[in-house]
Design a protein around this motif. Structure first.
Motif, PDB file in Angstrom:
ATOM      1  N   ILE A 375       0.837  -1.210   0.000  1.00  0.00           N
ATOM      2  CA  ILE A 375       0.000   0.000   0.000  1.00  0.00           C
ATOM      3  C   ILE A 375       0.868   1.254   0.000  1.00  0.00           C
ATOM      4  O   ILE A 375       0.586   2.235  -0.702  1.00  0.00           O
ATOM      5  N   LEU A 376       1.937   1.240   0.767  1.00  0.00           N
ATOM      6  CA  LEU A 376       2.836   2.393   0.826  1.00  0.00           C
ATOM      7  C   LEU A 376       3.495   2.661  -0.520  1.00  0.00           C
ATOM      8  O   LEU A 376       3.671   3.821  -0.921  1.00  0.00           O
ATOM      9  N   LEU A 377       3.842   1.609  -1.236  1.00  0.00           N
ATOM     10  CA  LEU A 377       4.454   1.788  -2.555  1.00  0.00           C
ATOM     11  C   LEU A 377       3.454   2.379  -3.545  1.00  0.00           C
ATOM     12  O   LEU A 377       3.821   3.202  -4.395  1.00  0.00           O
ATOM     13  N   VAL A 378       2.191   1.974  -3.452  1.00  0.00           N
ATOM     14  CA  VAL A 378       1.158   2.587  -4.297  1.00  0.00           C
ATOM     15  C   VAL A 378       1.038   4.079  -3.973  1.00  0.00           C
ATOM     16  O   VAL A 378       0.946   4.928  -4.867  1.00  0.00           O
ATOM     17  N   GLY A 379       1.031   4.415  -2.682  1.00  0.00           N
ATOM     18  CA  GLY A 379       0.977   5.817  -2.285  1.00  0.00           C
ATOM     19  C   GLY A 379       2.161   6.606  -2.809  1.00  0.00           C
ATOM     20  O   GLY A 379       2.021   7.757  -3.243  1.00  0.00           O
ATOM     21  N   ALA A 380       3.344   5.990  -2.806  1.00  0.00           N
ATOM     22  CA  ALA A 380       4.536   6.657  -3.318  1.00  0.00           C
ATOM     23  C   ALA A 380       4.394   6.961  -4.805  1.00  0.00           C
ATOM     24  O   ALA A 380       4.763   8.047  -5.274  1.00  0.00           O
ATOM     25  N   ALA A 381       3.846   6.007  -5.546  1.00  0.00           N
ATOM     26  CA  ALA A 381       3.663   6.215  -6.985  1.00  0.00           C
ATOM     27  C   ALA A 381       2.671   7.335  -7.262  1.00  0.00           C
ATOM     28  O   ALA A 381       2.869   8.155  -8.176  1.00  0.00           O
ATOM     29  N   LEU A 382       1.607   7.410  -6.478  1.00  0.00           N
ATOM     30  CA  LEU A 382       0.607   8.464  -6.668  1.00  0.00           C
ATOM     31  C   LEU A 382       1.177   9.839  -6.303  1.00  0.00           C
ATOM     32  O   LEU A 382       0.906  10.841  -6.977  1.00  0.00           O
ATOM     33  N   ALA A 383       1.975   9.898  -5.236  1.00  0.00           N
ATOM     34  CA  ALA A 383       2.570  11.172  -4.837  1.00  0.00           C
ATOM     35  C   ALA A 383       3.523  11.698  -5.908  1.00  0.00           C
ATOM     36  O   ALA A 383       3.684  12.914  -6.060  1.00  0.00           O
ATOM     37  N   LEU A 384       4.140  10.791  -6.644  1.00  0.00           N
ATOM     38  CA  LEU A 384       5.078  11.209  -7.683  1.00  0.00           C
ATOM     39  C   LEU A 384       4.379  12.001  -8.794  1.00  0.00           C
ATOM     40  O   LEU A 384       5.022  12.762  -9.521  1.00  0.00           O
ATOM     41  N   LEU A 385       3.055  11.852  -8.908  1.00  0.00           N
ATOM     42  CA  LEU A 385       2.297  12.583  -9.928  1.00  0.00           C
ATOM     43  C   LEU A 385       2.080  14.041  -9.540  1.00  0.00           C
ATOM     44  O   LEU A 385       1.678  14.853 -10.389  1.00  0.00           O
ATOM     45  N   GLN A 386       2.314  14.387  -8.273  1.00  0.00           N
ATOM     46  CA  GLN A 386       2.062  15.744  -7.794  1.00  0.00           C
ATOM     47  C   GLN A 386       3.079  16.733  -8.366  1.00  0.00           C
ATOM     48  O   GLN A 386       4.286  16.528  -8.267  1.00  0.00           O
ATOM     49  N   ARG A 387       2.590  17.816  -8.945  1.00  0.00           N
ATOM     50  CA  ARG A 387       3.433  18.883  -9.460  1.00  0.00           C
ATOM     51  C   ARG A 387       3.283  20.120  -8.568  1.00  0.00           C
ATOM     52  O   ARG A 387       2.282  20.276  -7.883  1.00  0.00           O
ATOM     53  N   PRO A 388       4.258  21.037  -8.606  1.00  0.00           N
ATOM     54  CA  PRO A 388       4.094  22.292  -7.851  1.00  0.00           C
ATOM     55  C   PRO A 388       2.867  23.053  -8.328  1.00  0.00           C
ATOM     56  O   PRO A 388       2.457  22.959  -9.487  1.00  0.00           O
ATOM     57  N   LEU A 389       2.255  23.794  -7.396  1.00  0.00           N
ATOM     58  CA  LEU A 389       1.075  24.595  -7.734  1.00  0.00           C
ATOM     59  C   LEU A 389       1.535  25.954  -8.207  1.00  0.00           C
ATOM     60  O   LEU A 389       1.699  26.885  -7.418  1.00  0.00           O
ATOM     61  N   ALA A 390       1.792  26.064  -9.481  1.00  0.00           N
ATOM     62  CA  ALA A 390       2.333  27.296 -10.046  1.00  0.00           C
ATOM     63  C   ALA A 390       1.363  28.446  -9.819  1.00  0.00           C
ATOM     64  O   ALA A 390       0.134  28.281  -9.833  1.00  0.00           O
ATOM     65  N   GLY A 391       1.919  29.627  -9.591  1.00  0.00           N
ATOM     66  CA  GLY A 391       1.086  30.821  -9.478  1.00  0.00           C
ATOM     67  C   GLY A 391       0.773  31.236  -8.078  1.00  0.00           C
ATOM     68  O   GLY A 391       0.110  32.212  -7.831  1.00  0.00           O
ATOM     69  N   ASN A 392       1.257  30.445  -7.059  1.00  0.00           N
ATOM     70  CA  ASN A 392       1.015  30.818  -5.657  1.00  0.00           C
ATOM     71  C   ASN A 392       2.254  31.450  -5.078  1.00  0.00           C
ATOM     72  O   ASN A 392       3.357  31.099  -5.417  1.00  0.00           O
TER      73      ASN A 392
END
Length: 392
Positions: A375-392
């Motif tokens: 489960i933790l490895l799945v969470g790691a893969a999903l977190a890798l999709l996160q990009r910075p929130l440009a414009g803040n």
């Protein structure tokens, strides 16, 4: 503009003691006492896991309550109130042994612990707000040193207490934990009183860009699902492997010591990335630590497992706090961290009870540790999709 507080490092120490109580003691000391409570009460793994699920249910309520109060009540007040009431719940846990009362105290420790823990990050984010590197270090130290100290203290004392006085002495373990929490109150309450961000009376906080935060949110949910299994059942698994109280204490002291120093390892990562990369790396480390003692049995593997796990496990809250600070305006930090806490709290309710059911089904709690690692490895893969929130 947030005024820079004086004596920021001493303030940070007080906030970290709050984390010692709400996480190191309120959530994780149970894992050390679980073998004794399970044996004395005649519980199966599901029943043993239930008390940490009850704690997690209380944590949901506390996180939701904090989200509702954060715009009306100063975070410093919520932190202080949560710290005092969590301490009271821990003391009460050792006074009445019936399962109904144990469930109540675990729920209340979750409610009040969430209130204090979720505001601690928002308070720490005010320290060094003009210095990103120091701010990242402060956030990492908050969670790492606070949680690590609690686990070192509990790990060094509780297995020895049970080894000398027997499993029937487990209520005294909770009394000891409550007494240590009382000793943490003066500095923790003083620290909270030094941080008084301006109220946003009559204003509405900017809406959180939740759709653009899905990667980080999903990764944090994976953390909540997976990490708690190791900390709930590690001592029970070691007891089944016929580990003695001295070795169990050693493993927990190593685990807590690594948590304590983990901010030094992760500070540059938290400061450098505004994306989901830090959370991905941290979750991968937690997964490896969870699986290692089952895949490679033996004392050496357990020591390595505790080291890797300890260097990573308290850093996800630091990662989401740093992510919020780098991507959102200051008046959204409290709301964002509270929302992350709700997501985490919902996820971690499933972990202990679900792991207990798996352990009962297979007759081996080690299978649950492997499932948690997946489960933790799945969470790691999903977190890798996160990009910075440009414009803040």
């Amino acid at each position: 503009m947030i005024a820079a507080p004086t004596r920021p490092w001493l303030i940070l120490a007080g906030l970290a003691l709050g984390v010692t109580v709400t996480n190191g003691f309120a959530r994780f000391a149970y894992g050390l006492l679980l073998p004794a409570m399970k044996s004395e009460m005649g519980w199966n793994y599901a029943q043993a896991g239930w008390l940490n699920t009850a704690n997690a249910l209380g944590y949901i309520a506390g996180a939701v309550l904090t989200m509702g109060l954060i715009r009306r009540v100063r975070p410093s007040v919520l932190f202080a109130f949560g710290l005092v009431t969590t301490t009271a719940a821990l003391l009460a846990t050792g006074l009445v042994t019936a399962l109904w009362w144990q469930t109540l105290w675990r729920i209340l420790a979750g409610v009040f612990g969430a209130m204090s823990f979720s505001t601690a990050g928002a308070l720490a984010a005010q320290l060094f707000h003009d210095d990103p590197r120091r701010n990242a270090l402060a956030i990492a130290l908050l969670f790492g040193s606070g949680g690590g100290l609690g686990i070192v203290l509990a790990g060094a004392t509780l297995p020895v207490l049970l080894g000398i006085w027997g499993y029937a002495a487990w209520p005294w373990g909770w009394v000891l934990i409550g007494a240590l929490s009382l000793a943490s109150l003066p500095l923790g309450l003083w620290a909270a009183g030094q941080l008084r961000p301006p109220r946003q009376a009559g204003q509405t906080a900017p809406a959180l860009p939740l759709r653009r935060m899905l990667g980080e949110l999903a990764g944090y949910a994976g953390f909540g699902l997976g990490y708690i299994v190791y900390l709930t059942f590690l001592s029970a698994w070691m007891t089944e492997q016929e580990a003695g109280p001295g070795f169990i204490a050693l493993i927990w002291v190593i685990l807590g010591s690594c948590i304590f120093v983990s901010p030094i390892l992760w500070r540059p990562v938290l400061a450098r990335f505004a994306s989901g990369v830090p959370l991905t790396l941290i979750l991968t480390g937690i997964a490896i630590g969870s699986a290692l003692p089952v895949v490679v049995p033996g004392g050496a593997a357990l020591i390595l497992s505790a080291t890797i796990f300890g260097l990573c496990v308290f850093m996800p809250p630091g990662a989401i706090t740093s992510f919020s600070r780098q991507n959102l305006p200051p008046d959204s930090w409290g709301a964002a961290i509270s929302f992350f806490t709700v997501v985490f709290a919902v996820a971690q309710t499933i972990g202990p009870y679900g792991a207990g059911l798996i352990g009962d089904r297979f007759g081996d709690i080690g299978v649950s540790l492997l499932a948690a690692a997946g489960i933790l490895l799945v969470g790691a893969a999903l977190a890798l999709l996160q990009r910075p929130l440009a414009g803040n």
